[in-house]
Write an enzyme that holds these catalytic residues in place. Structure first.
Site, PDB file in Angstrom:
ATOM      1  N   ARG A 296       0.828  -1.209   0.000  1.00 37.62           N
ATOM      2  CA  ARG A 296       0.000   0.000   0.000  1.00 37.62           C
ATOM      3  C   ARG A 296       0.861   1.256   0.000  1.00 37.62           C
ATOM      4  O   ARG A 296       0.513   2.239  -0.660  1.00 37.62           O
ATOM      5  CB  ARG A 296      -0.952  -0.024   1.201  1.00 37.62           C
ATOM      6  CG  ARG A 296      -2.108  -0.981   0.999  1.00 37.62           C
ATOM      7  CD  ARG A 296      -2.971  -1.198   2.225  1.00 37.62           C
ATOM      8  NE  ARG A 296      -4.125  -2.017   1.869  1.00 37.62           N
ATOM      9  CZ  ARG A 296      -5.016  -2.479   2.736  1.00 37.62           C
ATOM     10  NH1 ARG A 296      -4.878  -2.209   4.029  1.00 37.62           N
ATOM     11  NH2 ARG A 296      -6.036  -3.217   2.320  1.00 37.62           N
ATOM     12  N   TYR A 440      -6.277  -1.043  -6.762  1.00 39.21           N
ATOM     13  CA  TYR A 440      -5.725  -2.271  -6.184  1.00 39.21           C
ATOM     14  C   TYR A 440      -5.047  -2.049  -4.841  1.00 39.21           C
ATOM     15  O   TYR A 440      -4.847  -0.929  -4.406  1.00 39.21           O
ATOM     16  CB  TYR A 440      -4.838  -3.018  -7.163  1.00 39.21           C
ATOM     17  CG  TYR A 440      -3.621  -2.368  -7.771  1.00 39.21           C
ATOM     18  CD1 TYR A 440      -3.047  -1.201  -7.304  1.00 39.21           C
ATOM     19  CD2 TYR A 440      -3.015  -2.989  -8.872  1.00 39.21           C
ATOM     20  CE1 TYR A 440      -1.918  -0.664  -7.885  1.00 39.21           C
ATOM     21  CE2 TYR A 440      -1.884  -2.460  -9.468  1.00 39.21           C
ATOM     22  CZ  TYR A 440      -1.335  -1.311  -8.968  1.00 39.21           C
ATOM     23  OH  TYR A 440      -0.210  -0.792  -9.549  1.00 39.21           O
ATOM     24  N   GLU A 441      -4.739  -3.157  -4.187  1.00 41.32           N
ATOM     25  CA  GLU A 441      -4.246  -3.191  -2.801  1.00 41.32           C
ATOM     26  C   GLU A 441      -5.248  -2.556  -1.828  1.00 41.32           C
ATOM     27  O   GLU A 441      -4.872  -1.940  -0.836  1.00 41.32           O
ATOM     28  CB  GLU A 441      -2.880  -2.499  -2.671  1.00 41.32           C
ATOM     29  CG  GLU A 441      -1.818  -3.039  -3.594  1.00 41.32           C
ATOM     30  CD  GLU A 441      -1.659  -4.545  -3.510  1.00 41.32           C
ATOM     31  OE1 GLU A 441      -2.036  -5.133  -2.484  1.00 41.32           O
ATOM     32  OE2 GLU A 441      -1.178  -5.139  -4.475  1.00 41.32           O
ATOM     33  N   GLY A 442      -6.524  -2.735  -2.141  1.00 37.10           N
ATOM     34  CA  GLY A 442      -7.582  -2.131  -1.334  1.00 37.10           C
ATOM     35  C   GLY A 442      -7.983  -0.814  -1.949  1.00 37.10           C
ATOM     36  O   GLY A 442      -7.182   0.120  -2.010  1.00 37.10           O
TER      37      GLY A 442
END
Length: 600
Positions: A296, A440-442
């Site tokens: 992140r 992406y990555e949350g």
């Protein structure tokens, strides 16, 4: 044809003069990180990415990756040669532990590497970036045997790594995953299932790919509490630890995407593939979060990186493109038109970009230093405080950094006018590549909820209170410096808005969780504004000190002070508006039934 030149001067300023990295020379990993060493690393790294990696960005976007009938994948022309040069130069080992074959440099320099690589070619950077995340997870949770088996070759770049979370029916809600891991008599597990959106899932750059896969064992709880993590190599290792027989994992297809075409984003099929449990059974989500948290921060840097690359090209275009006359009269009377750089609206977009990219770079590098200090600071209290602060800031770095990074890339495309819409100028690619970082990555909505729902309350609110106190303290100090007083006052006011927004959440979010959900995005942006404001105060302090000392390069430091003042005038007022939006609550937002949204 777009170009990129690593912003080495600004990076050296942040690392040496703002973070004062040489002051940490007493800590492990910092012994050889004095100014001279940092300058050499930064300049050589900048030269490498600018000359070797950046020229492949546009062509890689146009060509993309190719999946062959046997399931193998070829990366764009030149990627393999560039990757070999990257490995041979040792750049990927920069911030990795010496005992595993790394150079042992501070993590902050590793993040600088990520920024430069992503600005030069985000698709290319993702191959090594995913590997770094996988290394972090194995290093934290893998057995000593697993660490010795996989990490040296992953760190060297001989092997790469991935993270396998998402499945066709579930993304963020990992409790719904269906991939199964069945125990075998030899202590391994048979992994069966399908994973999608797997960045760097199959390619021709390395001799092996080490997949980290989330799956559930037969008797595991059907929730996030039943998730385990497994190492599943593309090639099984022979008795000598070298790639041998092909494992039962294959690339079913490459996703057709809006951007990052040079990275193979794969559908991976696991058909009884042999895997090894990492850590404890049913504890896989905690292990994967180690990788995700590192990723992140890296994704936040991708937002900065695409903004920086787009900004550089927009500045060149604004200086060369001639249209109209300056509003105050011809700037260059001998020419038929003035450069568009003279027009206030173009200046607005360029100044916004400059204020964001330079502020975000300082935040990212500070984040890297906090990661270092969370492991290596002299006392347990200092390590805990650094860990609390980077945990608090991670969703801001990712969420605010990528929201504003994409916005900046779009505005830089706007500077080009119609030519920004034409592929050969490359601005479209910056916009398309920047867009994925918000997802992406949350997703950034998830980041905002992580900030509001988890990070504010952790340890009884210790981190956010420490953040408030730090900002107030540094604002008060800067208000005593004539050239920083206006900026400091504005950041102090924005911090007041953040405090008020926090109090509102405490009073209204607990009783009605929808209020927290409805305001989380705005809250994250308020905190982003304040955090970058703090960075501009720190950069202003360093610039004032350098000018007072007669350090040379006065134009650079004067530009810092002007840009900081611009940030205060143009960015910090948004904090109040965002707070008022947040305080509108969720009632109106959540009132209409689904059928009211239908348009036909």
């Amino acid at each position: 044809m777009p170009s990129f030149k690593a912003p080495t001067r600004d990076s050296r300023f942040v690392v040496n003069e703002v973070l004062k990295i040489d002051s940490y020379g007493n800590l492990p990993g910092f012994e050889n990180s004095g100014t001279d060493v940092v300058d050499t690393v930064v300049e050589e790294l900048g030269k490498f990415v600018s000359e070797v990696i950046a020229p492949l960005n546009l062509s890689g976007d146009q060509e993309g990756c190719t999946r062959h009938p046997d399931g193998s994948v070829t990366t764009p022309k030149g990627f393999k040669q560039a990757y070999d040069a990257f490995v041979e130069s040792g750049w990927g080992t920069l911030a990795q532990p010496e005992e595993l074959g790394g150079q042992g440099m501070p993590h902050v320099l590793g993040l600088l590497l990520e920024e430069y690589l992503c600005s030069a070619n985000q698709s290319f950077a993702m191959y090594s970036g995913l590997t770094s995340g996988a290394v972090a997870a194995i290093k934290a949770k893998g057995s000593p045997e697993q660490q010795q088996t996989y990490l040296p070759k992953m760190i060297s770049g001989q092997w790469s790594g991935t993270m396998n979370l998402t499945e066709p029916h579930c993304g963020t809600d990992l409790g719904m995953i269906r991939t199964r891991a069945v125990p075998q008599a030899d202590g391994t597990y048979a992994i069966t299932g399908t994973k999608i959106f797997i960045s760097a899932g199959e390619h021709d750059l390395t001799e092996n790919i080490i997949h980290l896969v989330l799956a559930k064992t037969p008797d595991a709880p059907d929730s996030t509490k039943g998730i385990s993590l497994f190492i599943v190599p593309k090639f099984l290792l022979d008795a000598d630890g070298n790639p041998g027989e092909r494992n039962a994992v294959s690339c079913g297809s490459i996703e057709h995407k809006m951007g990052i075409h040079g990275n193979a984003t794969c559908v991976l099929n696991y058909d009884g593939a042999k895997g090894w449990l990492v850590g404890e059974e049913n504890k896989g989500l905690a292990a994967m979060f180690i990788m995700m948290n590192a990723a992140r921060i890296g994704v936040g840097i991708q937002g900065l990186a695409q903004a920086e690359a787009a900004y550089q090209n927009a500045v060149v275009y604004a200086a060369e493109r001639r249209q109209g006359r300056a509003l105050t009269g011809p700037a260059e009377p001998s020419e038929k038109a003035d450069p568009i750089f003279v027009h206030p609206d173009v200046r607005r977009m360029l100044m916004d970009a400059k204020a964001f990219t330079e502020g975000m770079r300082a935040l990212a590098m500070w984040g890297g230093l906090l990661v270092d200090l969370s492991h290596k600071a002299a006392t347990e209290e200092e390590r805990a405080n650094a860990n609390d602060m980077i945990n608090l800031l991670t969703p801001v770095i990712k969420g605010y950094g990528t929201d504003k990074g994409f916005e900046t890339a779009v505005n830089m495309q706007q500077v080009f006018g119609g030519h920004g819409y034409i592929e050969e100028h490359g601005m479209s690619q910056f916009v398309r590549d920047a867009r994925i970082a918000m997802i992406y990555e949350g997703t950034n909505g998830v980041q905002a909820m992580d900030l509001v729902g988890r990070k504010l309350g952790m340890n009884g609110g210790k981190a956010i209170q420490a953040f408030f106190a730090m900002v107030d303290r540094e604002c008060a100090e800067a208000k005593g410096v004539e050239r920083l007083a206006d900026l400091a006052g504005r950041v102090e006011k924005a911090n007041g808005e953040l405090k008020a927004a926090t109090m509102w959440l405490m009073q209204n979010g607990l009783s009605n969780p929808n209020n927290a959900g409805a305001g989380a995005h705005h809250y994250m942006h308020i905190m982003g504004i304040v955090t970058l404001g703090l960075m501009w105060i720190r950069m202003g302090q360093a610039a004032v000190a350098a000018l007072a000392a007669g350090s040379g390069d006065a134009a650079f430091y004067e530009a810092k002070l002007v840009t900081g003042r611009y940030y205060g005038e143009r960015f910090t007022p948004d904090a109040g508006a965002l707070r008022r939006k947040m305080e509108a609550g969720s009632a109106t937002m959540m009132t209409l039934p689904l059928e009211a949204f239908a348009t036909a």
